[in-house]
Design a protein around this motif. Structure first.
Motif, short mmCIF file in Angstrom:
data_model
loop_
_atom_site.label_atom_id
_atom_site.label_comp_id
_atom_site.label_asym_id
_atom_site.label_seq_id
_atom_site.Cartn_x
_atom_site.Cartn_y
_atom_site.Cartn_z
N HIS A 272 0.80 -1.21 0.00
CA HIS A 272 0.00 0.00 0.00
C HIS A 272 0.84 1.28 0.00
CE1 HIS A 272 -3.20 -2.74 1.41
NE2 HIS A 272 -3.93 -1.95 0.67
N MET A 273 2.00 1.23 0.64
CA MET A 273 2.78 2.45 0.81
C MET A 273 3.32 2.99 -0.52
SD MET A 273 2.23 3.17 3.82
CE MET A 273 3.28 4.57 4.09
N LEU A 274 3.49 2.16 -1.52
CA LEU A 274 3.95 2.65 -2.81
C LEU A 274 2.85 3.43 -3.54
CD1 LEU A 274 6.07 -0.33 -4.13
CD2 LEU A 274 6.87 1.79 -3.08
N ARG A 275 1.61 3.31 -3.07
CA ARG A 275 0.49 4.04 -3.65
C ARG A 275 0.09 5.24 -2.80
NH1 ARG A 275 -4.09 -0.21 -4.15
NH2 ARG A 275 -3.39 -0.54 -2.04
N MET A 276 0.90 5.56 -1.79
CA MET A 276 0.55 6.57 -0.80
C MET A 276 1.07 7.95 -1.14
SD MET A 276 1.58 8.37 2.22
CE MET A 276 3.16 7.73 2.66
N THR A 277 0.29 8.96 -0.78
CA THR A 277 0.70 10.36 -0.76
C THR A 277 0.23 10.93 0.58
OG1 THR A 277 -1.33 11.10 -1.84
CG2 THR A 277 0.57 10.68 -3.27
N VAL A 278 0.58 12.16 0.85
CA VAL A 278 0.17 12.83 2.09
C VAL A 278 -0.58 14.09 1.71
CG1 VAL A 278 0.95 13.88 4.24
CG2 VAL A 278 2.16 11.90 3.33
N ASP A 279 -1.79 14.27 2.27
CA ASP A 279 -2.59 15.45 1.92
C ASP A 279 -2.16 16.67 2.74
OD1 ASP A 279 -3.85 15.31 4.44
OD2 ASP A 279 -5.67 14.41 3.65
N ASP A 280 -2.82 17.81 2.51
CA ASP A 280 -2.48 19.07 3.18
C ASP A 280 -2.63 19.01 4.70
OD1 ASP A 280 -1.90 20.19 0.74
OD2 ASP A 280 -3.86 21.13 0.50
N ASN A 281 -3.45 18.08 5.19
CA ASN A 281 -3.66 17.93 6.64
C ASN A 281 -2.69 16.92 7.26
OD1 ASN A 281 -5.87 19.73 6.70
ND2 ASN A 281 -7.21 18.10 5.94
N GLY A 282 -1.77 16.39 6.46
CA GLY A 282 -0.81 15.43 6.98
C GLY A 282 -1.34 14.01 7.05
N GLN A 283 -2.47 13.76 6.42
CA GLN A 283 -3.07 12.43 6.44
C GLN A 283 -2.57 11.61 5.25
OE1 GLN A 283 -5.32 11.27 8.91
NE2 GLN A 283 -4.53 13.14 9.86
N GLN A 284 -2.32 10.34 5.51
CA GLN A 284 -1.92 9.44 4.43
C GLN A 284 -3.12 9.16 3.53
OE1 GLN A 284 -0.30 5.86 6.05
NE2 GLN A 284 1.50 6.88 6.88
N CYS A 285 -2.89 9.19 2.24
CA CYS A 285 -3.92 8.87 1.26
C CYS A 285 -3.37 7.75 0.38
CB CYS A 285 -4.24 10.08 0.39
SG CYS A 285 -4.79 11.52 1.30
N VAL A 286 -4.04 6.60 0.38
CA VAL A 286 -3.62 5.48 -0.45
C VAL A 286 -4.54 5.42 -1.65
CG1 VAL A 286 -3.29 2.99 -0.57
CG2 VAL A 286 -2.74 4.21 1.54
N MET A 287 -3.95 5.56 -2.83
CA MET A 287 -4.74 5.54 -4.06
C MET A 287 -5.25 4.12 -4.31
SD MET A 287 -2.74 8.08 -6.68
CE MET A 287 -1.33 7.05 -6.89
N GLU A 288 -6.52 4.02 -4.68
CA GLU A 288 -7.11 2.73 -4.99
C GLU A 288 -6.46 2.11 -6.22
OE1 GLU A 288 -9.37 -0.46 -4.18
OE2 GLU A 288 -9.41 1.38 -2.97
N LYS A 289 -6.31 2.92 -7.26
CA LYS A 289 -5.71 2.44 -8.51
C LYS A 289 -4.81 3.54 -9.07
CE LYS A 289 -6.70 0.24 -12.86
NZ LYS A 289 -7.65 -0.27 -13.80
N PRO A 290 -3.51 3.49 -8.76
CA PRO A 290 -2.59 4.52 -9.24
C PRO A 290 -2.38 4.42 -10.75
CG PRO A 290 -1.36 2.78 -8.18
CD PRO A 290 -2.82 2.46 -7.98
N PRO A 291 -1.90 5.48 -11.36
CA PRO A 291 -1.59 5.43 -12.79
C PRO A 291 -0.49 4.39 -13.06
CG PRO A 291 -1.43 7.68 -11.94
CD PRO A 291 -1.63 6.78 -10.77
N VAL A 292 -0.35 3.99 -14.28
CA VAL A 292 0.72 3.08 -14.66
C VAL A 292 2.07 3.79 -14.44
CG1 VAL A 292 1.78 1.85 -16.60
CG2 VAL A 292 -0.71 1.85 -16.33
N TYR A 293 2.98 3.11 -13.80
CA TYR A 293 4.31 3.66 -13.58
C TYR A 293 5.24 3.09 -14.65
CZ TYR A 293 8.66 5.06 -11.37
OH TYR A 293 9.87 5.64 -11.12
N LYS A 294 5.80 3.96 -15.46
CA LYS A 294 6.71 3.54 -16.52
C LYS A 294 8.15 3.73 -16.04
CE LYS A 294 3.45 4.47 -20.15
NZ LYS A 294 3.12 5.15 -21.39
N ILE A 295 8.90 2.66 -16.05
CA ILE A 295 10.28 2.71 -15.58
C ILE A 295 11.19 3.20 -16.71
CG2 ILE A 295 12.21 1.36 -14.68
CD1 ILE A 295 10.13 -0.55 -13.46
#
Length: 87
Positions: free
Chosen positions: A1-24
């Motif tokens: 889950h943590m690879l799909r996580m960001t932090v919002d303006d309130n400092g809360q973790q947000c885990v994306m349900e379906k992140p965009p495709v990551y191209k290496i």
């Protein structure tokens, strides 16, 4: 889950349900001289070692692949927000 996580303006973790495709990103250096190869590898290392990601923008990591004359290198950079330091 943590690879799909960001932090919002309130400092809360947000885990994306379906992140965009990551191209290496892939760099092929196998036909370059040893000096050119080393120069590019050091540039990548310098860039990743000083990288600062915005906590509210995905991804909070960077993965790259470089093919050299003798091997294939995997470059990894992770923001400490997504790493479990205890483990």
């Amino acid at each position: 889950h943590m690879l799909r996580m960001t932090v919002d303006d309130n400092g809360q973790q947000c885990v994306m349900e379906k992140p965009p495709v990551y191209k290496i990103p892939y760099v092929d250096l196998h036909q370059k001289s040893a000096e050119e190869e080393q120069e590019v590898l050091m540039k990548i290392r310098e860039e990743l070692s000083h990288q600062i990601k915005k906590a509210d923008e995905w991804p909070l990591f960077d993965v790259r692949i470089t093919r050299t004359r003798t091997s294939t290198r995997l470059h990894l950079s992770f923001d400490s927000l997504i790493i479990d330091m205890y483990s």
